[in-house]
Design an enzyme around this catalytic site. Structure first.
Site, PDB file in Angstrom:
ATOM      1  N   GLU A 114       0.807  -1.356   0.091  1.00  0.00           N
ATOM      2  CA  GLU A 114       0.015   0.030  -0.079  1.00  0.00           C
ATOM      3  C   GLU A 114       0.716   1.230   0.021  1.00  0.00           C
ATOM      4  O   GLU A 114       0.632   2.255  -0.595  1.00  0.00           O
ATOM      5  CB  GLU A 114      -0.893  -0.018   1.140  1.00  0.00           C
ATOM      6  CG  GLU A 114      -2.312  -0.933   1.060  1.00  0.00           C
ATOM      7  CD  GLU A 114      -1.701  -2.569   1.208  1.00  0.00           C
ATOM      8  OE1 GLU A 114      -2.594  -3.300   0.872  1.00  0.00           O
ATOM      9  OE2 GLU A 114      -0.658  -2.718   1.722  1.00  0.00           O
TER      10      GLU A 114
ATOM     11  N   HIS B 259      -9.888  -6.562   8.909  1.00  0.00           N
ATOM     12  CA  HIS B 259     -10.671  -6.109   7.791  1.00  0.00           C
ATOM     13  C   HIS B 259     -11.985  -5.665   7.773  1.00  0.00           C
ATOM     14  O   HIS B 259     -12.979  -5.739   6.739  1.00  0.00           O
ATOM     15  CB  HIS B 259     -10.956  -7.699   6.744  1.00  0.00           C
ATOM     16  CG  HIS B 259      -9.648  -8.174   6.586  1.00  0.00           C
ATOM     17  ND1 HIS B 259      -8.929  -8.941   7.384  1.00  0.00           N
ATOM     18  CD2 HIS B 259      -8.937  -8.223   5.352  1.00  0.00           C
ATOM     19  CE1 HIS B 259      -7.769  -9.315   6.533  1.00  0.00           C
ATOM     20  NE2 HIS B 259      -7.703  -9.030   5.421  1.00  0.00           N
TER      21      HIS B 259
END
Length: 324
Positions: free
Chosen positions: A59, A128
């Site tokens: 990321e 998540h």
């Protein structure tokens, strides 16, 4: 009118922008294959893999490349699969993208849109399923958008794509496949303008993202008892349309703020603080906040269901501000 979904509204808006402007490109993990939810499905076939680029699972690298591309004249759209993973890119986003315009004396722009998905309810576990929008709103230089409907997803995304500086576009996974009617001639939705989803006279409920539909369901339930609830969706957290919220509170004299994020330190606290500073004398009771408990999101389905705030929590908060 056309029936569509929140997810399809995003995909269509992105495709339209790519057709109109060759500088728009997409970066992210598996985006050429459609991404984890299908938001970029078909784009690589139409525009090629040079403009719909798969990236390594990093990321920080994705955001770093996107910032460089944006400063070089391109208009990158980054997809971060889960907002939880944005933690790995915060140095790039917070210290580089958000600061470039200021630190260059206005010479640099970073026309970057970062799409990410938050929220629980799909048994993703604690890593998540978080709602971390409050972290992002604390950073000067970032605009933070949270649409709750397909029409707003399309309109706000169009505005984000045209913005000269970084926008974080926070979607909610549980909204993706809800179907709704959208006007064919809808246009961009300006940032900083809240939407009154339902007018009412007794209590103002300001709700974010998934909690907008929960607040509307709560309002329907309470209407059967003669309690008239006004529901407001801010749509953008930065900039925040405080004027519309305060105007509502001056009529209803009561306020509930609802979001899925942990209540402790959530963006609801900022809304409460700003409303009390602007309209303290208009409030007839303490403000109530609806949010998740101060705990990681559970993986167990029954525990996750109990953890998530919803319609019943909004109903309880409305009763509390009314003194019931």
């Amino acid at each position: 009118m056309t029936e569509t979904t929140y997810l399809e509204a995003i995909r269509t808006t992105l495709a339209d922008a790519m057709r109109a402007d060759p500088r728009v490109l997409v970066l992210g993990e598996d985006v050429a294959e459609g991404g984890p939810w299908g938001a970029t499905a078909g784009l690589a076939e139409e525009f090629g893999v040079d403009r719909v680029r798969n990236t390594p699972i990093s990321e920080a690298a994705i955001c770093g490349v996107a910032i460089g591309a944006a400063q070089s004249g391109l208009r990158p759209v980054v997809e971060i699969m889960f907002v939880d993973f944005l933690t790995l890119a915060l140095d790039q986003l917070v210290n580089q993208a958000a600061k470039a315009h200021f630190m260059s004396g206005g010479q640099l722009q970073v026309p970057l849109v970062l799409r990410t998905q938050g929220g629980a309810g799909q048994r993703g576990g604690a890593q998540h399923s978080q709602s971390l929008e409050a972290w992002l709103t604390h950073v000067p230089g970032l605009k933070v958008v949270m649409p709750s409907t397909a029409v707003d997803a399309a309109g706000l995304f169009a505005s984000a794509l045209a913005d000269p500086n970084p926008v974080v576009f926070v979607e909610n996974k549980t909204l993706y496949f809800r179907r709704e009617q959208v006007a064919d001639d809808h246009g961009p939705v300006p940032f900083g303008r809240a939407r009154v989803m339902r007018a009412g006279r007794d209590v103002t409920v300001v709700a974010l993202s998934r909690l907008v539909s929960e607040a509307l369901a709560a309002a329907d339930e309470l209407a059967a008892e003669g309690i008239d609830v006004e529901v407001i969706d801010p749509r953008t957290l930065v900039p925040l349309d405080l004027e519309t919220i305060v105007e509502s509170v001056r009529r209803t004299h009561r306020l509930v703020v609802a979001h899925e994020a942990v209540a402790h330190g959530g963006f609801g606290a900022e809304i409460v603080a700003q409303v009390q500073a602007a309209a303290f004398d208009e409030l007839d009771s303490p403000v109530e906040r609806v949010g998740a408990p101060f705990a990681p999101v559970p993986f167990s389905p029954p525990l996750e269901d109990a953890f998530l705030p919803g319609r019943g929590d909004v109903v309880g908060a409305v009763r509390a501000v009314l003194g019931d």
